[in-house]
Design an enzyme around this catalytic site. Structure first.
Site, PDB file in Angstrom:
ATOM      1  N   LYS A 169       0.863  -1.196   0.000  1.00  0.00           N
ATOM      2  CA  LYS A 169       0.000   0.000   0.000  1.00  0.00           C
ATOM      3  C   LYS A 169       0.894   1.239   0.000  1.00  0.00           C
ATOM      4  CE  LYS A 169      -1.562   2.988   2.739  1.00  0.00           C
ATOM      5  NZ  LYS A 169      -1.589   4.179   1.888  1.00  0.00           N
ATOM      6  N   GLU A 244      10.230   1.584  10.101  1.00  0.00           N
ATOM      7  CA  GLU A 244      11.215   2.636   9.804  1.00  0.00           C
ATOM      8  C   GLU A 244      10.514   3.959  10.009  1.00  0.00           C
ATOM      9  OE1 GLU A 244      14.223   2.132   9.386  1.00  0.00           O
ATOM     10  OE2 GLU A 244      14.444   0.097   8.625  1.00  0.00           O
ATOM     11  N   CYS A 278      13.640  11.409   6.663  1.00  0.00           N
ATOM     12  CA  CYS A 278      13.737  10.874   8.028  1.00  0.00           C
ATOM     13  C   CYS A 278      15.151  11.022   8.576  1.00  0.00           C
ATOM     14  CB  CYS A 278      13.327   9.407   8.024  1.00  0.00           C
ATOM     15  SG  CYS A 278      14.208   8.461   6.771  1.00  0.00           S
ATOM     16  N   GLU A 378       9.818  16.169  15.088  1.00  0.00           N
ATOM     17  CA  GLU A 378      10.203  16.098  13.673  1.00  0.00           C
ATOM     18  C   GLU A 378       9.356  17.097  12.881  1.00  0.00           C
ATOM     19  OE1 GLU A 378       9.050  12.603  11.389  1.00  0.00           O
ATOM     20  OE2 GLU A 378      11.127  12.444  10.697  1.00  0.00           O
TER      21      GLU A 378
HETATM   22  P1  NAD Z   1       2.514   8.627   7.557  1.00  0.00           P
HETATM   23  O1  NAD Z   1       2.850   7.838   8.764  1.00  0.00           O
HETATM   24  O2  NAD Z   1       1.486   9.662   7.641  1.00  0.00           O
HETATM   25  O3  NAD Z   1       2.066   7.654   6.366  1.00  0.00           O
HETATM   26  C1  NAD Z   1       2.868   6.602   5.910  1.00  0.00           C
HETATM   27  C2  NAD Z   1       1.981   5.538   5.292  1.00  0.00           C
HETATM   28  O4  NAD Z   1       1.161   4.967   6.311  1.00  0.00           O
HETATM   29  C3  NAD Z   1       1.038   6.064   4.218  1.00  0.00           C
HETATM   30  O5  NAD Z   1       0.960   5.117   3.177  1.00  0.00           O
HETATM   31  C4  NAD Z   1      -0.276   6.168   4.966  1.00  0.00           C
HETATM   32  O6  NAD Z   1      -1.398   6.088   4.120  1.00  0.00           O
HETATM   33  C5  NAD Z   1      -0.190   4.967   5.889  1.00  0.00           C
HETATM   34  N1  NAD Z   1      -1.050   5.014   7.079  1.00  0.00           N
HETATM   35  C6  NAD Z   1      -1.530   6.106   7.731  1.00  0.00           C
HETATM   36  N2  NAD Z   1      -2.299   5.728   8.775  1.00  0.00           N
HETATM   37  C7  NAD Z   1      -2.294   4.376   8.810  1.00  0.00           C
HETATM   38  C8  NAD Z   1      -2.891   3.401   9.656  1.00  0.00           C
HETATM   39  N3  NAD Z   1      -3.651   3.725  10.698  1.00  0.00           N
HETATM   40  N4  NAD Z   1      -2.676   2.092   9.403  1.00  0.00           N
HETATM   41  C9  NAD Z   1      -1.878   1.721   8.371  1.00  0.00           C
HETATM   42  N5  NAD Z   1      -1.311   2.594   7.514  1.00  0.00           N
HETATM   43  C10 NAD Z   1      -1.492   3.915   7.735  1.00  0.00           C
HETATM   44  O7  NAD Z   1       3.907   9.221   7.048  1.00  0.00           O
HETATM   45  P2  NAD Z   1       4.148  10.214   5.824  1.00  0.00           P
HETATM   46  O8  NAD Z   1       3.674  11.561   6.221  1.00  0.00           O
HETATM   47  O9  NAD Z   1       3.626   9.597   4.579  1.00  0.00           O
HETATM   48  O10 NAD Z   1       5.740  10.191   5.740  1.00  0.00           O
HETATM   49  C11 NAD Z   1       6.551  10.999   6.528  1.00  0.00           C
HETATM   50  C12 NAD Z   1       7.053  10.240   7.750  1.00  0.00           C
HETATM   51  O11 NAD Z   1       7.759   9.070   7.348  1.00  0.00           O
HETATM   52  C13 NAD Z   1       8.048  11.033   8.560  1.00  0.00           C
HETATM   53  O12 NAD Z   1       7.781  10.886   9.931  1.00  0.00           O
HETATM   54  C14 NAD Z   1       9.383  10.409   8.219  1.00  0.00           C
HETATM   55  O13 NAD Z   1      10.387  10.566   9.175  1.00  0.00           O
HETATM   56  C15 NAD Z   1       8.997   8.982   8.032  1.00  0.00           C
HETATM   57  N6  NAD Z   1       9.994   8.290   7.207  1.00  0.00           N
HETATM   58  C16 NAD Z   1      10.822   7.372   7.780  1.00  0.00           C
HETATM   59  C17 NAD Z   1      11.809   6.744   7.023  1.00  0.00           C
HETATM   60  C18 NAD Z   1      12.731   5.721   7.615  1.00  0.00           C
HETATM   61  O14 NAD Z   1      13.297   4.948   6.847  1.00  0.00           O
HETATM   62  N7  NAD Z   1      12.926   5.670   8.911  1.00  0.00           N
HETATM   63  C19 NAD Z   1      11.949   7.074   5.689  1.00  0.00           C
HETATM   64  C20 NAD Z   1      11.089   8.014   5.134  1.00  0.00           C
HETATM   65  C21 NAD Z   1      10.111   8.604   5.904  1.00  0.00           C
END
Ligand code: NAD
Length: 471
Positions: A169, A244, A278, A378
């Protein structure tokens, strides 16, 4: 206007059962450029069923067959790297520097995994026991928008290497990139059901996947808040999880650092991917006795980080992905001032001469204490904090005084000293003097930056379960 009205299930494109639609934007112009029809719980059922059907045969494929599939995936994705790059620029606003890293890497992660697989022993003997590393079962991958196809490819590569089938997804905000990538993956001609891709909202498709009883393993990249919700949902059936998550990485400039090299690299680490990374080094730790000099140099060097049109090769900071993200970053710039930090560069509003697009002024805060919210939370935009420290011990203390632990940066002219400091840091990765990424080394976070590791052998084993046979 792109209409994305397909998902990918059981080896073919299909119309989603879900009928909800979401708009897609070009963040540099704020114009709507597409619409995606989203999947729902019934689509998840179909996708998981397809992955489950494919699992028995796929889990028994040989290493050589899977290496061959990884090479086919690499070829199929690499063929359309230019189109993926264009889509990333249009739909996400990534600047050239990041696109140049991300587009070729989407293909190369399959080769990295093939290389890992070549020398990996799935069977080993431990005393009297035969231990076999078995694929954990049907996996689910949930990915964010900030490097959409990179995350899909790295998670798919690992599943294929492990012999696990997968339902992916992606972020609903990246559907154009996902569509092109899915067409590439389809061209690699993998057995039907090995991978399935369902666009959808996190609370609908994501939640249905994380609580589905036929999913054995979840690999998630995204925010710590969502990671927490996923961990809770997964605990019901004891699913294996790799998370992650977010970061607030320290960027330690030691007092003997060569500032000519360290200052531009510290800014580059902070502003990587327009600050929407991140691993961004967002807390710059500067020695108090060189603070004035370092601040003056940072304020000057920030001029090289132009924000604007991602097509412009001189631009190093693109727009925020959405209006919501722009508002969030603006609110933190206001908050920093309310908390008593001083603006050394940047501030609220758009950069000078830019009148549309979700662009943020590259911002540097001085007079920051590590207990301010701008130093602890963050922000996920081009906003950096400069935090003074007294001595090495104090620098390490501040660096580790965070809920996160994904990445850290150390700059010093004395390599031994830099290593000594690096060894004290609670972070999954520490980069000394701007050292480059190593794609086979483990990647992941300490503390609330996540659980588990990705890439190389560590990533592969996170998709495997050991089975001990006593004979
Ligand atoms: P997000 O957590 O809002 O969304 C990530 C994904 O999770 C999306 O596909 C979203 O639709 C899905 N999602 C949201 N709610 C959910 C739920 N209840 N159940 C299952 N899936 C759900 O994050 P974002 O805004 O898309 O991305 C930014 C974040 O990602 C930042 O916090 C960043 O630090 C983190 N990030 C981490 C890494 C890493 O490798 N550690 C890399 C890139 C981004």
């Amino acid at each position: 206007m792109r209409i994305i009205d397909q998902i990918y299930i059981g080896g073919g494109f299909d119309r989603p059962h879900g009928s909800e639609e979401a708009p897609l934007f070009n963040p540099a112009t704020e114009q709507q450029i597409g619409v995606v029809r989203l999947g729902d719980e019934e689509d998840v059922e179909r996708a998981v069923a397809a992955a489950k059907r494919a699992f028995p045969a796929f889990s028994r494929t040989s290493k050589a067959e899977r290496i061959d599939m990884l090479h086919r995936l690499n070829a199929a994705v690499s063929r359309r790297a230019d189109e993926l790059a264009d889509a990333m620029r249009e739909e996400y606003g990534a600047p050239q520097g990041f696109v140049k890293f991300a587009a070729p890497r989407a293909g190369s992660v399959f080769l990295d995994m093939a290389k890992t697989l070549e020398t990996y022993e799935f069977r080993r003997r431990i005393g009297r026991a035969e231990v076999e590393m078995r694929p954990a079962g049907v996996a689910a991958a949930i990915t964010p928008w900030n490097s959409n196809y990179g995350f899909i490819c790295s998670k798919l590569a690992t599943a294929v290497a492990a012999g696990a089938t997968i339902v992916i997804k992606p972020s609903e905000m990246s559907a154009i990139q996902t569509q092109i990538l899915t067409e590439c993956l389809h061209d690699a001609n993998l057995p039907a059901g090995v991978f399935n891709i369902v666009n959808g909202y996190g609370g609908v498709v994501g939640a249905a996947l994380t609580s589905h009883r036929d999913i054995a393993k979840i690999t998630f990249t995204g925010s710590t808040a969502t990671g927490r919700a996923i961990l809770q949902a997964a605990s019901g059936a004891m699913k294996r999880v790799t998370l992650e998550l977010g970061g607030k990485s320290p960027n330690i400039i030691l007092d003997d650092a060569d500032l000519d090299a360290a200052i531009p690299q510290a800014l580059a680490a902070g502003f990587i991917n327009s600050g929407q990374a991140c691993i961004a080094g967002t807390r710059i730790l500067a020695p108090a006795d060189r603070l004035d000099e370092i601040q003056a140099r940072l304020a000057k060097a920030i001029g090289a980080f132009k924000a604007g049109d991602p097509h412009d090769p001189e631009v190093r900071i693109g727009p925020m992905v959405s209006r919501k993200q722009w508002d969030r970053v603006q609110s933190y710039i206001r908050l920093g001032q309310e908390e008593g930090a001083k603006l050394l560069a940047g501030g609220e509003g758009r950069p000078e001469g830019v009148d549309r697009g979700w662009f943020v002024r590259p911002t540097l805060f001085s007079d920051v204490c590590n207990d301010m919210r701008i130093a602890r939370e963050e922000i996920f935009g081009p906003v950096l904090c400069i935090i003074p420290y007294r001595d090495e011990k104090h620098a390490i203390e501040i660096a580790n005084d965070t809920d996160y632990g994904l990445q850290a940066y150390v700059f010093s002219s004395d390599h031994k000293r830099a290593r000594r400091v690096a060894e004290e840091l609670e972070a999954g990765r520490v980069a000394i003097n701007g050292a480059a990424h190593e794609p086979l080394a483990p990647f992941g976070g300490f503390k609330q930056s996540g659980i588990g590791r990705e890439f190389g052998v560590f990533g592969l084993e996170a998709f495997l379960e050991p089975r001990t046979l006593l004979v």
